[in-house]
Design an enzyme around this catalytic site. Structure first.
Site, short mmCIF file in Angstrom:
data_model
loop_
_atom_site.label_atom_id
_atom_site.label_comp_id
_atom_site.label_asym_id
_atom_site.label_seq_id
_atom_site.Cartn_x
_atom_site.Cartn_y
_atom_site.Cartn_z
N ASP A 569 37.28 42.31 22.62
CA ASP A 569 35.92 42.51 23.36
C ASP A 569 34.92 43.24 22.55
OD1 ASP A 569 33.86 42.08 25.31
OD2 ASP A 569 34.58 44.06 26.23
N PHE A 705 24.12 40.88 41.78
CA PHE A 705 24.54 40.52 40.47
C PHE A 705 25.70 39.34 40.85
CE2 PHE A 705 26.68 40.57 36.40
CZ PHE A 705 25.62 39.99 35.66
#
Length: 1301
Positions: A569, A705
């Site tokens: 990542d 969100f």
């Protein structure tokens, strides 16, 4: 009675009586009203379907909410209005008493049949629920009898469930169907009806243990005998018990018992520790509200429905729905660091009707019911509703994640809270997220199983060959029945086939030790004990965060030495995840922060226009949007002092912010520095100070969100009463929804920010008219109170609200690279490991970070596969890229691919895509969803080459790829602990990956590869003389070794040297391995456990076995009188000589393989040989009364009393090992590998104080004197063979630099 279709009648006849009656009534109704029953027919089918799903006696909580209202019921069900007496006599006897729970949407739409219910209404009589929550009383015993009396005849009464099904249910094999939802009566105030049967919920005990006292033995034995070797030895042991075999059953039974016992003790001890930890948790004191007061009890005694009190800084003992807190608004703050690692404070709120109940007395009077989904593992999902009975009305409120307090979280900044337990024990979300031990299998384990099969074939071949040769030999009559060994009458008359099978099994038992039973237990001990070295390594300890490396599974230690692909990542893994505000774009103008002021690009700090004591309207609105659109919290200790001293420019003293997103925290802090300060929340209001002027905005709604929308919004009411929507999110989700503002300029600025490696967010807003706001409120309420498909409904409403936006600007936040990321990626490349970066960031940002961290070189040819919308264009681009790579094969290539193009490439062009990727030195995948990350890992993992993959990440979005890869590594970062919990290993920084792979991975692989092959080698040495001996005893199955030696060979005489070797061996110094990553290539692709090394060790075993046997035979064979009294050697003496030579040789072979000697290696190596001699002297020198026969009495003493025997032992051992030594010397000097070169060089150069300290005093002084950089170091007598000097520690880095130079 109308005639019904046969399927309906068949269905009814198979149901229990009460259920059949309900379905029967529904079918009658739909038949009689088929011209006007669209709504009712749907209702009846819904009723049948749900009743099937819920099962008889379990009920369905949500059906009553969909029933028609009272007048409607009277219209559609005329019989429903009759008196109780008349209803009892009616065939349609159903008394509907729905609780006023409202429709699934809580307001207008309803679910099936379009039924709707208001939030407030007259409270009907509470009704009971059968098992899972009430149904009509026709479902009760009384109702069933009533229905039977009034029902028309319809065939025989249905039979109850069969006895077999009942038995299966009791045993847990056929559990009854469970409803999708649960009904919880707060304070366990159940309906006062005799027919109510409460639901059964789990108790609050946490059980992390695997065994109980009762099931430990059978369960553990079952698991151990699933291993091939253990099961094989069990079969051999049973064969020895059933037939006459040449060896005692003890020879197989005792090693098997030892292995089983050692493994069981290890697993039992680990489970006992888990039991101990469970008891501490389950016995913790808690306070619950019972009988009008607070009662102290243990955590394990909490029941679903109990009201629990939790005080400040305590952890929640169960999953609670918040009822009230010490605050008027019913809010509280919690930290979920133990669940997801996020240290920020999260706000949870109670519904208004319960928030006012702040005392035990008031809570004890609360009459309410909670309906929610059954437990699920998702920490961030909770769907439910609470129905509160107040006087003559019922109030329905939706419940979501903001109302749920999770077990394991800790209460902060709040004096106390009260909550009702909804999920307990193993049904809590924390327990459902427990991860069982990884089931990944390493390449070494797979090789080991292959070798076992080969040796099993060798065993069968030897047994079959020996059986055939026995009968071939016995074909001559003189050998079939020699005069000294006549057959019995039974043996002469027995079947030849049975005799053949019996002989074959006897030979199988005789040679069975070629399969090393103790290999499994030794490997398991090596992995378990070896894993501690990772946690103990100070080089993997991060002092700033006080975090050390942790091992979640020790089964994959050696796999760290085989990695070919690393998938990483970006945010939080390559970068620090510490955000700093750098730039922003407002109304098409770029700004930078200079000394706490927003300065337009091109203006200096001292210019008049750059002096930002006042803000323009657009700038102020932009900063207010940043200050209002977030989930940031302020430390409670500071909120009271928010009106404290102000600086001259009107900016408050710094406040301590907490945020779930580091981006949000950086933006709010930046806004506070330039003059717009978020000072906290008060009730449902958000307070902002703009250049010292306080403003209060009423928070109306928060649109949370989610990764699909990639944005979050708030709806607020300004001080002027205007309703405003503020939205921020990724540019791909904001710009397409904007209809005004400087869209094009902002898009250009966003791309510029991304090229600088900044993380970008766009900010927009929208004004609502009163009519628009009313429509929005209605839709939001319907979606949030829905109990079915709530997420989909909310997503639709959010999309409806977040449109026609006016763009305000964009922000650029920098995420710093972690320390030594560039060096680590370069080292991985030198080791032959390809690095792929998989990130959700936008294309430009990801490329910029890849260039800055060294993943992409400036000289690298960057290829792109982005923004493709169709299969054809994607395929064409892939072909062009493949052609370009072939043409420019000398240049290194890097590939950039985005999520949408990747989906197209993997759909139909997977092979072509993989071909392009494998020819690229580095691959960057951007805009990736979590499942896409896992799909990419799986694609490489399952490719024809089957490379070993490693995935490393720090966030919850990395969990899927971490679990998919062969080895998963979690970074202890700031995005939570989900990655760490689901990983195989966890480290604090990306830079530690090099030490983990190049040193620990290298050592673990070399150790276990040698261990596995050495085990097979020593067992070939052990059994082959037994096979050769059969040629000299007419294949009579006479054993060469005594039974005790057969039993103890693998357990005692040869077990410890190889175990200690596999724990401490360091064939090259760690500093060399880490500074020379190219050495990692020498062990890649399972090089030391391939078929060539395996063949070498196997042939070496047979070669040594031949020398053992024939050397002993030639030197001390027939007609050789070697004893002082002229007595000849016998069978047992010859066998003991072979065994003695074998024990010494295989132990010395292990010593030859050892490069790193410690006092433990010396102790176990020479101690094993000494122990063998001492044991043999005692075993053969004393008559043991408990032994049935003692063939070895005085044999060993006589053997050692012969000088010729000592000469033979020394000569045979030297003959065996001489060729090994010659081979090692020749290969090391003529064809040395990179590792052997490093070994020779590291022996000449001192690399660290630890290395020098292990040398003799004179050598240590000599090595230090050769290093010019350390002339100032004076070597004193403090240097000892086993201790490092303090001065040496101070200069270790200089020594390492000397090596690198």
């Amino acid at each position: 009675m109308p005639t019904h279709p046969s399927p309906g009648r068949d269905y009814i006849n198979t149901q229990p009586l009460s259920k059949a009656f309900i379905v029967h009534h529904a079918l009658i109704f739909s038949q009689e009203n088929k011209d006007k029953n669209d709504e009712a027919a749907e209702y009846s089918s819904h009723f049948v379907t749900n009743n099937e799903a819920g099962g008889y006696g379990l009920g369905l909580p949500f059906l009553p909410a969909c029933l028609p209202s009272a007048p409607s019921r009277a219209r559609h069900f005329p019989r429903a209005g009759r008196s109780a007496a008349s209803r009892r006599g009616s065939a349609a006897a159903l008394r509907w008493r729905p609780r006023g729970s409202g429709s699934s949407s809580g307001g207008g739409s309803g679910r099936r049949g379009g039924c709707a219910a208001p939030n407030r209404r007259r409270a009907p009589v509470p009704w009971g629920r059968a098992a899972a929550g009430g149904w009509p009383e026709a479902a009760t015993a009384e109702g069933a009898v009533t229905a039977q009396r009034g029902a028309p005849p319809r065939g025989p009464r249905p039979a109850p469930p069969g006895m077999w099904r009942w038995v299966r249910q009791q045993l847990g094999f056929d559990p009854p169907h469970q409803s999708d939802t649960r009904t919880i009566y707060i304070a366990n105030r159940f309906p006062q009806h005799g027919h109510y049967v409460p639901q059964k919920f789990a108790d609050n005990r946490i059980i992390s243990s695997k065994y109980t006292v009762w099931n430990f033995v059978p369960k553990n034995l079952f698991e151990q005998f699933r291993r091939v070797a253990n099961f094989y030895f069990l079969i051999i042991f049973l064969v020895q018990l059933m037939i006459d075999t040449p060896t005692s059953p003890i020879t197989s039974g005792l090693p098997l018992f030892f292995v089983i016992t050692v493994t069981a003790i290890k697993q039992g001890y680990e489970d006992w520790l888990r039991h101990k930890a469970d008891n501490e948790v389950n016995g913790a004191p808690v306070y619950v509200v019972r009988s009008g007061g607070l009662v102290k009890t243990r955590s394990k005694n909490i029941r679903v429905g109990d009201i629990v009190r939790v005080a400040k800084d305590e952890t929640f003992p169960v999953d609670l729905v918040l009822l009230s807190s010490d605050r008027v608004d019913g809010s509280c703050h919690v930290t979920t660091a133990s669940l997801d690692g996020e240290t920020n404070l999260k706000t949870h709120v109670a519904v208004p009707e319960t928030a006012v109940l702040q005392s035990v007395a008031n809570l004890d009077k609360l009459v309410a019911v909670i309906e929610c989904h059954q437990p699920e593992a998702d920490l961030y999902r909770f769907v439910g509703r609470i129905t509160i009975s107040q006087q003559i009305e019922e109030i329905v409120r939706p419940l979501g994640p903001e109302s749920l307090l999770l077990r394991g979280a800790r209460l902060k900044n709040t004096k106390e809270i009260f909550g009702v337990a909804v999920y307990t024990g193993m049904e809590t979300k924390m327990a459902l997220n427990y991860k069982s031990k990884s089931q990944k299998r390493s390449a070494v384990e797979k090789s080991m199983n292959s070798f076992l099969i080969i040796y099993l074939i060798i065993l069968l071949f030897e047994a079959i060959l020996s059986t055939i040769l026995k009968y071939a030999w016995q074909a001559e009559e003189k050998w079939d029945e020699p005069w000294y060994n006549g057959k019995t009458e039974h043996e002469r008359n027995s079947s030849k086939i049975l005799r053949f099978i019996s002989d074959f099994l006897a030979f199988l038992v005789l040679y069975n030790f070629i399969i090393p039973i103790s290999l499994y237990v030794t490997v398991e001990m090596q992995k378990f004990l070896g894993s501690f070295f990772i946690g103990w390594d100070l080089d993997l300890y991060h002092e700033e965060t006080n975090q050390r490396a942790q091992v979640n599974t020790s089964d994959l230690n050696e796999e760290l030495g085989q990695v070919e692909y690393v998938f990483t990542d970006k945010t939080g893994t390559l970068t620090e995840n510490e955000m700093q505000f750098r730039e922003c774009s407002i109304n098409g103008i770029k700004y930078q922060e200079v000394n706490g002021k927003l300065t337009p690009e091109g203006f200096s700090e001292d210019s008049p226009d750059g002096n930002m004591h006042s803000l323009m309207k657009e700038e102020e609105l932009f900063l207010k949007a940043v200050c209002l659109c977030h989930t940031v919290q302020i430390n409670a200790d500071q909120t009271d002092g928010a009106d404290g001293p102000w600086h001259a420019n009107g900016i408050a003293s710094p406040l301590e912010y907490y945020a779930s997103s580091p981006d949000e925290k950086a933006l709010v802090e930046a806004a506070s520095r330039v003059g717009v300060v978020f000072t906290g929340t008060s009730g449902d209001s958000m307070e902002v100070k703009s250049l010292g002027k306080p403003e209060r905005y009423k928070l109306l709604h928060v649109l949370e969100f989610d990764p699909n929308r990639r944005r979050m919004s708030v709806i607020v009411e300004s001080p002027s009463g205007e309703k405003l929507l503020f939205t921020k999110g990724a540019e791909s989700s904001i710009l397409p929804r904007s209809k005004s503002g400087e869209i094009d300029k902002t898009r250009v600025h966003v791309d510029e920010f991304a090229l600088k490696g900044l993380r970008t967010l766009c900010v927009a807003y929208r004004r609502f008219t009163p009519e628009e706001y009313q429509e929005i409120c209605k839709r939001l309420h319907e979606a949030r109170t829905a109990l079915q498909q709530r997420e989909e409904r909310l997503a639709d409403v959010f999309n409806f609200i977040e449109r026609d936006l006016e763009l305000l600007g964009a922000t650029g936040v920098e995420d710093k690279l972690q320390e030594k990321v560039q060096e680590t990626i370069e080292a991985l490349r030198l080791a032959g490991i390809k690095v792929w970066v998989l990130t959700g960031d936008k294309h430009e940002t990801a490329v910029s970070v890849s260039l800055s961290c060294g993943h992409f070189h400036r000289t690298m040819n960057i290829l792109e596969l982005v923004q493709h919308k169709s299969d054809s264009t994607c395929a064409e681009q892939l072909r062009q890229l493949a052609k370009r790579i072939k043409e420019d094969h000398v240049i290194q290539h890097g590939l950039v691919v985005d999520g949408t193009s990747l989906s197209l490439a993997l759909r139909e062009h997977e092979k072509l895509f993989m071909e392009v990727c494998k020819n690229c030195s580095a691959v960057l995948c951007c805009r990736m969803a979590p499942l896409q990350k896992a799909k990419v890992v799986r694609l490489l993992k399952t490719s024809p080459e089957k490379p070993i993959t490693l995935a490393i990440g720090d966030g919850a979005n990395d969990v899927s790829m971490i679990q998919e890869a062969h080895v998963g590594i979690g970074i202890m970062g700031k995005e939570g602990r989900q990655a760490v919990r689901n990983s195989d290993y966890a480290i604090a920084r990306f830079k530690f990956l090099s030490k983990l792979l190049f040193v620990h991975g290298h050592f673990y692989y070399i150790r276990i590869a040698t261990l596995v092959q050495y085990f097979f080698y020593k067992n070939v040495c052990f059994i082959t003389p037994q096979f050769l001996y059969q040629f000299f005893c007419l294949f009579s199955q006479q054993t060469l070794y005594d039974s005790v030696y057969l039993t103890l060979y693998n357990i005692c005489f040869t077990s410890l040297p190889v175990l200690i070797y596999s724990l401490f061996e360091q064939h090259v110094h760690p500093h060399v391995l880490q500074s020379k990553p190219v050495l990692y290539r020498d062990i890649s692709k399972n090089a030391h456990l391939g078929y060539k090394p395996f063949l070498y060790w196997t042939i070496l075993g047979f070669f040594h076995a031949f020398i053992f046997f024939y050397g002993s035979y030639l030197l001390m064979g027939e007609d050789t009188s070697l004893l002082g009294n002229g007595q000849m050697f016998g069978n047992w003496t010859f066998g003991t000589l072979v065994f003695t030579v074998m024990v010494i040789t295989v132990t010395m072979k292990m010593a030859l393989e050892t490069h790193f000697w410690t006092w433990i290696n010396h102790f176990v190596t020479w101690g094993s040989i000494v122990f063998y001699f001492i044991f043999s002297l005692f075993y053969g020198g004393i008559i043991w009364p408990f032994l049935h026969t003692q063939d070895m009495y005085f044999v060993f003493v006589q053997l050692l009393s012969s000088g010729s025997a000592w000469f033979a032992i020394i000569l045979i051992v030297v003959a065996c090992l001489f060729l090994d030594v010659v081979k090692k010397v020749l290969y090391r000097h003529l064809q040395p590998t990179s590792t052997e070169k490093a070994q020779m060089y590291s022996n000449r150069v001192a690399l660290s104080d630890e290395f020098i300290a292990l040398q003799p005093l004179s050598r240590a002084r000599n090595q230090l004197s050769k290093i010019s950089l350390l002339r100032q170091v004076q070597v004193s007598t403090a240097w000892t063979p086993c201790a490092a000097s303090q001065m040496g520690k101070q200069h270790a880095h200089l020594l390492e630099e000397c090596w690198n130079d």
